[in-house]
Design a protein around this motif. Structure first.
Motif, mmCIF file in Angstrom:
data_model
loop_
_atom_site.group_PDB
_atom_site.id
_atom_site.type_symbol
_atom_site.label_atom_id
_atom_site.label_comp_id
_atom_site.label_asym_id
_atom_site.label_seq_id
_atom_site.Cartn_x
_atom_site.Cartn_y
_atom_site.Cartn_z
ATOM 1 N N THR A 1 95.077 66.388 -52.918
ATOM 2 C CA THR A 1 95.327 65.840 -51.580
ATOM 3 C C THR A 1 94.318 64.738 -51.322
ATOM 4 O OG1 THR A 1 96.061 68.021 -50.855
ATOM 5 C CG2 THR A 1 95.570 66.426 -49.145
ATOM 6 N N ASP A 2 94.809 63.578 -50.908
ATOM 7 C CA ASP A 2 93.878 62.485 -50.618
ATOM 8 C C ASP A 2 93.477 62.508 -49.142
ATOM 9 O OD1 ASP A 2 95.890 61.185 -49.144
ATOM 10 O OD2 ASP A 2 96.306 59.714 -50.700
ATOM 11 N N ALA A 3 92.647 61.563 -48.747
ATOM 12 C CA ALA A 3 92.112 61.516 -47.377
ATOM 13 C C ALA A 3 93.200 61.355 -46.323
ATOM 14 C CB ALA A 3 91.098 60.380 -47.254
ATOM 15 N N ASP A 4 94.353 60.797 -46.699
ATOM 16 C CA ASP A 4 95.454 60.603 -45.765
ATOM 17 C C ASP A 4 96.429 61.782 -45.749
ATOM 18 O OD1 ASP A 4 94.523 58.041 -45.051
ATOM 19 O OD2 ASP A 4 95.492 57.177 -46.825
ATOM 20 N N GLY A 5 96.127 62.831 -46.525
ATOM 21 C CA GLY A 5 97.001 63.994 -46.574
ATOM 22 C C GLY A 5 98.165 63.852 -47.546
ATOM 23 N N LEU A 6 98.180 62.768 -48.299
ATOM 24 C CA LEU A 6 99.227 62.586 -49.311
ATOM 25 C C LEU A 6 98.876 63.394 -50.553
ATOM 26 C CD1 LEU A 6 99.683 58.714 -49.058
ATOM 27 C CD2 LEU A 6 100.973 60.492 -47.870
ATOM 28 N N ARG A 7 99.890 63.833 -51.268
ATOM 29 C CA ARG A 7 99.670 64.583 -52.505
ATOM 30 C C ARG A 7 99.776 63.616 -53.678
ATOM 31 N NH1 ARG A 7 99.138 67.688 -48.300
ATOM 32 N NH2 ARG A 7 99.074 69.895 -48.677
ATOM 33 N N GLN A 8 98.715 63.521 -54.453
ATOM 34 C CA GLN A 8 98.697 62.752 -55.700
ATOM 35 C C GLN A 8 99.025 63.764 -56.801
ATOM 36 O OE1 GLN A 8 98.105 59.422 -55.468
ATOM 37 N NE2 GLN A 8 97.745 59.664 -53.267
ATOM 38 N N VAL A 9 100.107 63.534 -57.517
ATOM 39 C CA VAL A 9 100.620 64.530 -58.462
ATOM 40 C C VAL A 9 100.702 63.933 -59.858
ATOM 41 C CG1 VAL A 9 102.531 66.099 -58.950
ATOM 42 C CG2 VAL A 9 101.973 65.525 -56.580
ATOM 43 N N ARG A 10 100.142 64.651 -60.812
ATOM 44 C CA ARG A 10 100.232 64.257 -62.222
ATOM 45 C C ARG A 10 101.001 65.352 -62.964
ATOM 46 N NH1 ARG A 10 97.505 59.716 -63.085
ATOM 47 N NH2 ARG A 10 95.715 59.251 -61.784
ATOM 48 N N VAL A 11 101.975 64.913 -63.736
ATOM 49 C CA VAL A 11 102.820 65.846 -64.476
ATOM 50 C C VAL A 11 102.649 65.547 -65.956
ATOM 51 C CG1 VAL A 11 105.149 66.737 -64.815
ATOM 52 C CG2 VAL A 11 104.475 65.857 -62.572
ATOM 53 N N ALA A 12 102.028 66.466 -66.688
ATOM 54 C CA ALA A 12 101.807 66.305 -68.124
ATOM 55 C C ALA A 12 102.719 67.264 -68.875
ATOM 56 C CB ALA A 12 100.345 66.571 -68.475
ATOM 57 N N ALA A 13 103.420 66.723 -69.856
ATOM 58 C CA ALA A 13 104.347 67.518 -70.664
ATOM 59 C C ALA A 13 103.702 67.877 -71.991
ATOM 60 C CB ALA A 13 105.622 66.718 -70.907
ATOM 61 N N HIS A 14 104.093 69.041 -72.505
ATOM 62 C CA HIS A 14 103.621 69.493 -73.806
ATOM 63 C C HIS A 14 104.843 69.922 -74.608
ATOM 64 C CE1 HIS A 14 99.650 69.308 -72.055
ATOM 65 N NE2 HIS A 14 100.107 70.020 -71.050
ATOM 66 N N GLY A 15 105.109 69.228 -75.677
ATOM 67 C CA GLY A 15 106.247 69.543 -76.530
ATOM 68 C C GLY A 15 107.535 68.919 -76.013
#
Length: 175
Positions: free
Chosen positions: A146-160
């Protein structure tokens, strides 16, 4: 000389670095990502690991994913129970783990978690780092900040390959 020296186009791998970042501006964005992910048939036997601080939105994401899979009734966090089983549409078994309070690897065996992870069904784990020595590798790692503005920063890492197909579904890139 290695095979990469002889056939670089075949043996090359993706450049290292963090996966691209998504921004969830609202709960609607979270629900949309969950719905796209739920549309993938590969989700039936996947393991998704969720990372993020308290309040980042991990459980909210799980609720949206379970609703998109057709789970009815109350969906609660398994913080004290460690695992909450659910049945989704079509008889899909879903196991929602919260390892926040997990601190004894013997609990893994005693609770039968090895059997749950070896069996069919979707497994979703919050705080997987607390059970890092016993968990299998995840198909998807989803990190929510969650950043200072309440937004969600999302990282999606795949395996295989299955994880990459799931990632593409979640990002809306699936064919």
């Amino acid at each position: 000389m290695t095979a990469a020296d002889h056939i670089p186009g075949i043996v090359e791998t993706a450049p290292p670095g963090p996966p691209p970042c998504l921004v969830w501006r609202s709960e609607d964005d979270t629900a949309a990502f969950a719905a796209r992910l739920a549309a993938s048939p590969l989700l039936r036997d996947a393991f998704i690991a969720l990372h993020g601080d308290l309040g980042a939105g991990k459980t909210t994401f799980v609720r949206h994913l379970l609703r998109a899979l057709g789970v009815q009734g109350r969906i609660k966090s398994p913080t004290y129970a460690v695992v909450e089983p659910h049945e989704a549409a079509g008889g899909l078994a879903v196991y929602h783990f919260d390892f926040y309070r997990f601190d004894d690897p013997r609990e893994w065996e005693d609770a039968g978690f090895r059997d749950l992870f070896a069996g069919p069904g979707l497994k979703i784990a919050e705080w997987p780092e607390k059970a890092a020595g016993v968990l299998p590798a995840a198909d998807l790692d989803i990190a929510i900040e969650t950043d200072a503005d309440g937004l969600r920063q999302v990282r999606v890492a795949a395996h295989g390959p299955a994880g990459e197909a799931l990632r593409r579904h979640g990002l809306g890139l699936a064919a």
